[in-house]
Design a protein around this motif. Sequence first.
Motif, PDB file in Angstrom:
ATOM      1  N   LEU A  46      46.838  45.802  22.694  1.00 53.36           N
ATOM      2  CA  LEU A  46      46.820  44.541  21.945  1.00 53.36           C
ATOM      3  C   LEU A  46      47.522  43.427  22.712  1.00 53.36           C
ATOM      4  CD1 LEU A  46      46.278  42.919  19.374  1.00 53.36           C
ATOM      5  CD2 LEU A  46      48.405  43.832  18.434  1.00 53.36           C
ATOM      6  N   GLU A  47      48.719  43.713  23.250  1.00 55.99           N
ATOM      7  CA  GLU A  47      49.457  42.680  23.992  1.00 55.99           C
ATOM      8  C   GLU A  47      48.679  42.230  25.215  1.00 55.99           C
ATOM      9  OE1 GLU A  47      52.113  41.185  22.895  1.00 55.99           O
ATOM     10  OE2 GLU A  47      51.943  42.455  21.127  1.00 55.99           O
ATOM     11  N   ALA A  48      47.995  43.145  25.883  1.00 52.39           N
ATOM     12  CA  ALA A  48      47.194  42.769  27.058  1.00 52.39           C
ATOM     13  C   ALA A  48      45.995  41.924  26.662  1.00 52.39           C
ATOM     14  CB  ALA A  48      46.743  44.019  27.803  1.00 52.39           C
ATOM     15  N   MET A  49      45.366  42.255  25.529  1.00 49.16           N
ATOM     16  CA  MET A  49      44.164  41.520  25.102  1.00 49.16           C
ATOM     17  C   MET A  49      44.492  40.081  24.753  1.00 49.16           C
ATOM     18  SD  MET A  49      42.347  44.507  22.816  1.00 49.16           S
ATOM     19  CE  MET A  49      40.908  43.551  22.341  1.00 49.16           C
ATOM     20  N   VAL A  50      45.603  39.863  24.046  1.00 45.65           N
ATOM     21  CA  VAL A  50      45.920  38.500  23.608  1.00 45.65           C
ATOM     22  C   VAL A  50      46.432  37.639  24.759  1.00 45.65           C
ATOM     23  CG1 VAL A  50      46.385  39.257  21.262  1.00 45.65           C
ATOM     24  CG2 VAL A  50      48.255  39.121  22.900  1.00 45.65           C
ATOM     25  N   ARG A  51      46.748  38.256  25.914  1.00 42.27           N
ATOM     26  CA  ARG A  51      47.122  37.441  27.079  1.00 42.27           C
ATOM     27  C   ARG A  51      45.908  36.804  27.733  1.00 42.27           C
ATOM     28  NH1 ARG A  51      51.089  41.605  28.060  1.00 42.27           N
ATOM     29  NH2 ARG A  51      49.675  42.693  29.478  1.00 42.27           N
ATOM     30  N   ASN A  52      44.679  37.274  27.386  1.00 40.05           N
ATOM     31  CA  ASN A  52      43.430  36.680  27.884  1.00 40.05           C
ATOM     32  C   ASN A  52      43.391  36.623  29.404  1.00 40.05           C
ATOM     33  OD1 ASN A  52      41.932  36.124  25.444  1.00 40.05           O
ATOM     34  ND2 ASN A  52      43.494  34.575  24.983  1.00 40.05           N
ATOM     35  N   GLN A  53      43.728  37.743  30.045  1.00 42.32           N
ATOM     36  CA  GLN A  53      43.688  37.820  31.506  1.00 42.32           C
ATOM     37  C   GLN A  53      42.526  38.684  32.000  1.00 42.32           C
ATOM     38  OE1 GLN A  53      47.593  39.228  32.563  1.00 42.32           O
ATOM     39  NE2 GLN A  53      48.563  37.264  32.205  1.00 42.32           N
ATOM     40  N   HIS A  54      41.639  39.107  31.078  1.00 36.85           N
ATOM     41  CA  HIS A  54      40.520  39.967  31.462  1.00 36.85           C
ATOM     42  C   HIS A  54      39.211  39.322  31.014  1.00 36.85           C
ATOM     43  CE1 HIS A  54      44.062  42.560  31.202  1.00 36.85           C
ATOM     44  NE2 HIS A  54      43.497  43.271  32.188  1.00 36.85           N
ATOM     45  N   ASP A  55      38.118  39.690  31.703  1.00 39.21           N
ATOM     46  CA  ASP A  55      36.807  39.128  31.383  1.00 39.21           C
ATOM     47  C   ASP A  55      36.163  39.867  30.215  1.00 39.21           C
ATOM     48  OD1 ASP A  55      36.770  37.189  33.528  1.00 39.21           O
ATOM     49  OD2 ASP A  55      36.586  38.897  34.884  1.00 39.21           O
ATOM     50  N   VAL A  56      36.416  41.144  30.077  1.00 46.14           N
ATOM     51  CA  VAL A  56      35.814  41.931  29.009  1.00 46.14           C
ATOM     52  C   VAL A  56      36.765  43.066  28.649  1.00 46.14           C
ATOM     53  CG1 VAL A  56      34.570  43.469  30.578  1.00 46.14           C
ATOM     54  CG2 VAL A  56      33.686  43.084  28.270  1.00 46.14           C
ATOM     55  N   CYS A  57      36.737  43.519  27.364  1.00 39.47           N
ATOM     56  CA  CYS A  57      37.629  44.569  26.892  1.00 39.47           C
ATOM     57  C   CYS A  57      36.801  45.735  26.362  1.00 39.47           C
ATOM     58  CB  CYS A  57      38.551  44.053  25.786  1.00 39.47           C
ATOM     59  SG  CYS A  57      39.565  42.658  26.269  1.00 39.47           S
ATOM     60  N   LEU A  58      37.179  46.963  26.754  1.00 44.84           N
ATOM     61  CA  LEU A  58      36.556  48.188  26.261  1.00 44.84           C
ATOM     62  C   LEU A  58      37.587  48.906  25.371  1.00 44.84           C
ATOM     63  CD1 LEU A  58      34.871  49.526  29.531  1.00 44.84           C
ATOM     64  CD2 LEU A  58      33.911  47.979  27.833  1.00 44.84           C
ATOM     65  N   LEU A  59      37.217  49.196  24.116  1.00 44.81           N
ATOM     66  CA  LEU A  59      38.149  49.813  23.181  1.00 44.81           C
ATOM     67  C   LEU A  59      37.604  51.157  22.721  1.00 44.81           C
ATOM     68  CD1 LEU A  59      39.047  46.783  20.843  1.00 44.81           C
ATOM     69  CD2 LEU A  59      39.962  47.365  23.091  1.00 44.81           C
ATOM     70  N   ASP A  60      38.455  52.190  22.796  1.00 43.71           N
ATOM     71  CA  ASP A  60      38.105  53.476  22.198  1.00 43.71           C
ATOM     72  C   ASP A  60      38.238  53.348  20.685  1.00 43.71           C
ATOM     73  OD1 ASP A  60      37.485  56.088  21.799  1.00 43.71           O
ATOM     74  OD2 ASP A  60      39.514  56.825  22.193  1.00 43.71           O
ATOM     75  N   TYR A  61      37.317  53.980  19.945  1.00 39.54           N
ATOM     76  CA  TYR A  61      37.376  53.863  18.482  1.00 39.54           C
ATOM     77  C   TYR A  61      38.600  54.567  17.922  1.00 39.54           C
ATOM     78  CZ  TYR A  61      36.254  54.360  13.566  1.00 39.54           C
ATOM     79  OH  TYR A  61      36.319  54.325  12.196  1.00 39.54           O
ATOM     80  N   ARG A  62      38.942  55.725  18.493  1.00 36.96           N
ATOM     81  CA  ARG A  62      40.065  56.490  17.965  1.00 36.96           C
ATOM     82  C   ARG A  62      41.278  56.298  18.874  1.00 36.96           C
ATOM     83  NH1 ARG A  62      38.387  58.908  13.682  1.00 36.96           N
ATOM     84  NH2 ARG A  62      36.216  59.583  13.449  1.00 36.96           N
ATOM     85  N   LEU A  63      42.331  55.699  18.296  1.00 39.83           N
ATOM     86  CA  LEU A  63      43.563  55.413  19.045  1.00 39.83           C
ATOM     87  C   LEU A  63      44.748  55.951  18.246  1.00 39.83           C
ATOM     88  CD1 LEU A  63      42.762  51.757  20.140  1.00 39.83           C
ATOM     89  CD2 LEU A  63      42.735  53.765  21.598  1.00 39.83           C
ATOM     90  N   GLY A  64      44.823  57.253  18.144  1.00 38.29           N
ATOM     91  CA  GLY A  64      45.923  57.848  17.386  1.00 38.29           C
ATOM     92  C   GLY A  64      45.792  57.548  15.902  1.00 38.29           C
ATOM     93  N   ALA A  65      46.850  56.992  15.318  1.00 34.52           N
ATOM     94  CA  ALA A  65      46.850  56.688  13.887  1.00 34.52           C
ATOM     95  C   ALA A  65      46.022  55.454  13.575  1.00 34.52           C
ATOM     96  CB  ALA A  65      48.277  56.501  13.384  1.00 34.52           C
ATOM     97  N   ARG A  66      45.694  54.660  14.570  1.00 40.41           N
ATOM     98  CA  ARG A  66      44.905  53.424  14.370  1.00 40.41           C
ATOM     99  C   ARG A  66      43.517  53.638  14.970  1.00 40.41           C
ATOM    100  NH1 ARG A  66      48.840  49.358  13.639  1.00 40.41           N
ATOM    101  NH2 ARG A  66      47.135  47.999  12.987  1.00 40.41           N
ATOM    102  N   ASN A  67      42.646  52.647  14.804  1.00 34.82           N
ATOM    103  CA  ASN A  67      41.328  52.765  15.421  1.00 34.82           C
ATOM    104  C   ASN A  67      40.949  51.472  16.118  1.00 34.82           C
ATOM    105  OD1 ASN A  67      39.919  50.945  13.557  1.00 34.82           O
ATOM    106  ND2 ASN A  67      40.194  52.554  12.033  1.00 34.82           N
ATOM    107  N   GLY A  68      39.880  51.553  16.889  1.00 35.54           N
ATOM    108  CA  GLY A  68      39.455  50.436  17.722  1.00 35.54           C
ATOM    109  C   GLY A  68      39.048  49.213  16.923  1.00 35.54           C
ATOM    110  N   ILE A  69      38.488  49.407  15.713  1.00 31.84           N
ATOM    111  CA  ILE A  69      38.068  48.250  14.910  1.00 31.84           C
ATOM    112  C   ILE A  69      39.297  47.488  14.428  1.00 31.84           C
ATOM    113  CG2 ILE A  69      36.952  47.580  12.754  1.00 31.84           C
ATOM    114  CD1 ILE A  69      34.934  49.777  13.188  1.00 31.84           C
ATOM    115  N   GLU A  70      40.354  48.203  14.061  1.00 35.46           N
ATOM    116  CA  GLU A  70      41.598  47.520  13.683  1.00 35.46           C
ATOM    117  C   GLU A  70      42.153  46.730  14.860  1.00 35.46           C
ATOM    118  OE1 GLU A  70      44.121  50.625  12.382  1.00 35.46           O
ATOM    119  OE2 GLU A  70      43.143  50.909  10.457  1.00 35.46           O
ATOM    120  N   LEU A  71      42.122  47.337  16.053  1.00 38.42           N
ATOM    121  CA  LEU A  71      42.607  46.640  17.255  1.00 38.42           C
ATOM    122  C   LEU A  71      41.747  45.424  17.558  1.00 38.42           C
ATOM    123  CD1 LEU A  71      44.400  46.354  19.699  1.00 38.42           C
ATOM    124  CD2 LEU A  71      43.009  48.074  20.876  1.00 38.42           C
TER     125      LEU A  71
END
Length: 923
Positions: A46-71
């Motif tokens: 999340l911290e990396a995504m909001v820094r807007n230093q990448h052209d595209v983001c790939l998110l895994d749906y399952r991230l432990g207790a959270r999921n990719g849609i929440e992220l």
Amino acid sequence: MSDTPQIKVLLVEDDEDDYVLTRSLFTEMTDCKFQLEWFKSYHLGLEAMVRNQHDVCLLDYRLGARNGIELLTEALNRGCQAPIILLTGLGEHQVDVQAMKAGAADYLVKAALRADSLERSIRYALERKRAAAVAAFEQASLAAFGAEIGLALTGRDSLGVILHRCADCMVRFLNVHLAQLWILESGDKMLQLRAMAGALNGLNIQANPFTKLSPELHLPAPGKPLLINQVAMNPRVPGGEWVQREGVVAYAAHPLMLESRLIGLISVYSLTPLSQAVIQEMGSVSNGIALFIERKRSEEALDASEVKYRSVVNSLKEVVFQVNEFGYWTSLNPAWQEITGFEVKESLGTLFLEYIHHDDRPRNSHIFLQLLERKLDYCRYETRLLTKDGKVRWVEIYAQLTLNNDGGILGTSGSLTDITDRKHAENQIQKLAAFPRVNPNPVLEFDAQGSLTYSNDAAQELASALGCEHPRDILPPNSSDLARQALGFNEKKLNVEVAMAGKTISWSFFPIASSHVVHCYGVDITEMENLEAQFRQAQKMESIGQLAAGVAHDFNNILTVIQGYADLMQSRYDGEKELTGPLKQISDAARRASALTRQLLMFSRKQVLQPKVLDLNAVLRNLHNMLTRLLGEDVAVENNFAATLPPVEADTGMLEQIVMNLSVNARDAMPKGGKLTITTAGVEIDTHYVKQRPDARPGSYVRLSVTDTGTGMDRKTMERIFEPFFSTKAVGKGTGLGLATVYGIVKQHKGWIEVKSEVGVGTTFEVFIPAAQTVAEAAAERAPEPASIAHGGSESILLVEDEPTLREWVSEILKGLGYRIVEAGNGVEALKVWDEQLGKIDLLLTDMVMPEGLTGRDLARQLKTRQPGLKVIYTSGYSEEILSNEADLRDAPFLAKPYHAPQLTKLVRELLDAKPAAAPVAV
């Protein structure tokens, strides 16, 4: 070198195996270059995504207790601008729908993922983002163009003036070389030029090649626009020689039509090819201009038409309004609903102030009264409107007094333009403008001719600090040339250094081609250069220390043999003066050489260290009397000891060596006498202090300061004072190891040393040693070195030493005392000897560093696994090999080379006689 752009990809994946698989897919992609950065957790991603230093983001749906849609949702809410692709192990339709609703650019199933499909998905996502940005920009540009044309058309000036404003708008918003407006006069078959703007180059309405145009010749079909991107020799492009002379490559024309009737023509010339978007933008205003022309004609002919006027007003994207003298809306065009959401019908008859933001109502009321009282003829100002959905829109209002035929006041009328997007852009511009203004470093700007056009306050402050009147005085002498070259070649000019007044300023020039300017940034790198110099000096001292340690280590082996055999011969031929005299000279010379190697080892921080917690003040008080005798009567010694001083963990003898060496060095710097001041203090070192001095570390320290009133040193001398054998004294007056030894001892105690000196004033050495956390021990006297050889025995000793002559001497000494000696030249050989002896060994005497890859430490460990009660003595030319956090090595018996036969025999005998539970002995 490939020109393929690099695409930065952020991957949030908590499964390392899936990350490795994904990374392998990117290695198969050849059409584009990808830079993949992996984050393993939801929060780091999340911290990396909001820094807007990448052209595209790939998110895994399952991230432990959270999921990719929440992220995805949280990242978008916090301002993530990059397109986001969701990855999942299972192709669940419900997850797919949720992802798309949440704003995902795509949804991919890992099991079916291939390099080509992943690359295509990323490429499509980036293309959609780019297309959306382009569309938004074009839409904003179209709206601004229409607004500007609409505002011009609401003016009360003459037809020619307003048409010229429209032409000027076309030049600015369509980015063309020349814009023209033509009118088909009633009863005439030719189009007459009425306004033009742009690169006139001396042309005027009365005398130029554009006075008249034939619609049949210069338009492809009635009512159809024309776009030509190759104008050379094209008969439909008017201008002839002027077009060729100006280098025009593109021409566009759009007829001004009303109900299939030609009113006029708007045309543009460009030095670059034009797109269909230009035709669309011209078409968006053509109807309004045509209606305006017709309305103006009607007004001039006293045949104004209310219907046509309403058509013009209703076609505008700006609100055209009328308010009566009581402040109620009496007329609004459809743009009112577009901007506010309120229907025109429900708004008419209501008070205009009800739609104004609460904070802006007093000002609006005051302006309205000023108009009614004829204190203002017209006004133009910005204010905020409240929309039907509760939002706020910024608008620019132009209002003027409305009078009847008798001059009586009817109210006010004017236009209202939505400038919300412009205000947001202005806010962004203000933020960007604040960057150079409040930047603590110099920021300057040059124009295309290389002239300095802007400098911020920091640049002026730096110039003043350097004794200059203007920032241009601290720039490189050829700064104008650098600026022109940077802009001409579109290349950055980096790190151009200027040295003045003891400072070094680094200047970098960055061309901004779109604005035809060059931005210049300056940085004071004086401190950085000083730190780099200190770092290089530390590296040099470390390299010299390694060299000195190696030399001393090998030399110690030789000295042990020389001194050992000299002592042995002396004992054998005692009483024969012809032999004992020279042998004593050899032995004494070996001892002096041994002292020299000890100083080298101290410098290289490889001398045997015997630390204990002690009070530095107590050490200095014990040393005071000897120090005054050493320095002589010409040097006055003054002690300024801190009343309370934290203890330090240090070697007493080495601390005394530091004070003695610094004091002798100070004495030699005061040939006519002077004053030596020794000061102690407890200090706290913070991170700010550490940034200025690379050797320092944060924490609690005891500072020992030695200050003299001697001759002092220049900078060049100070850069070399800690090098071994460097000396400013006359030949024969010193070894050049005094300060080198101090440097090594301080480093070995995990401290550092700082020097301040001024020629003709004196020098101060400040030694920093870490404070200990325990209470200081009482000073204990050192055990005297044994004077005679201890008695022997019949035990078996395994002697492991890679230096043959040293091994031979040790063997001879121990055999002479009755011990059974078994020899080995290295660790591997020692293991073989052990097996041959069937492990019947009472003591292992081994060197620490040996060839064949097996050290003395490793050898002892292997043999102790076979015989746990085996007793071990380690020997070495320096102590680094035995410094360890492991208890069995930290307290192990140790002989530092060079050693004498009495030391050797005493330690061997004591260790063999000691019970297994007795504490080990060190000599």
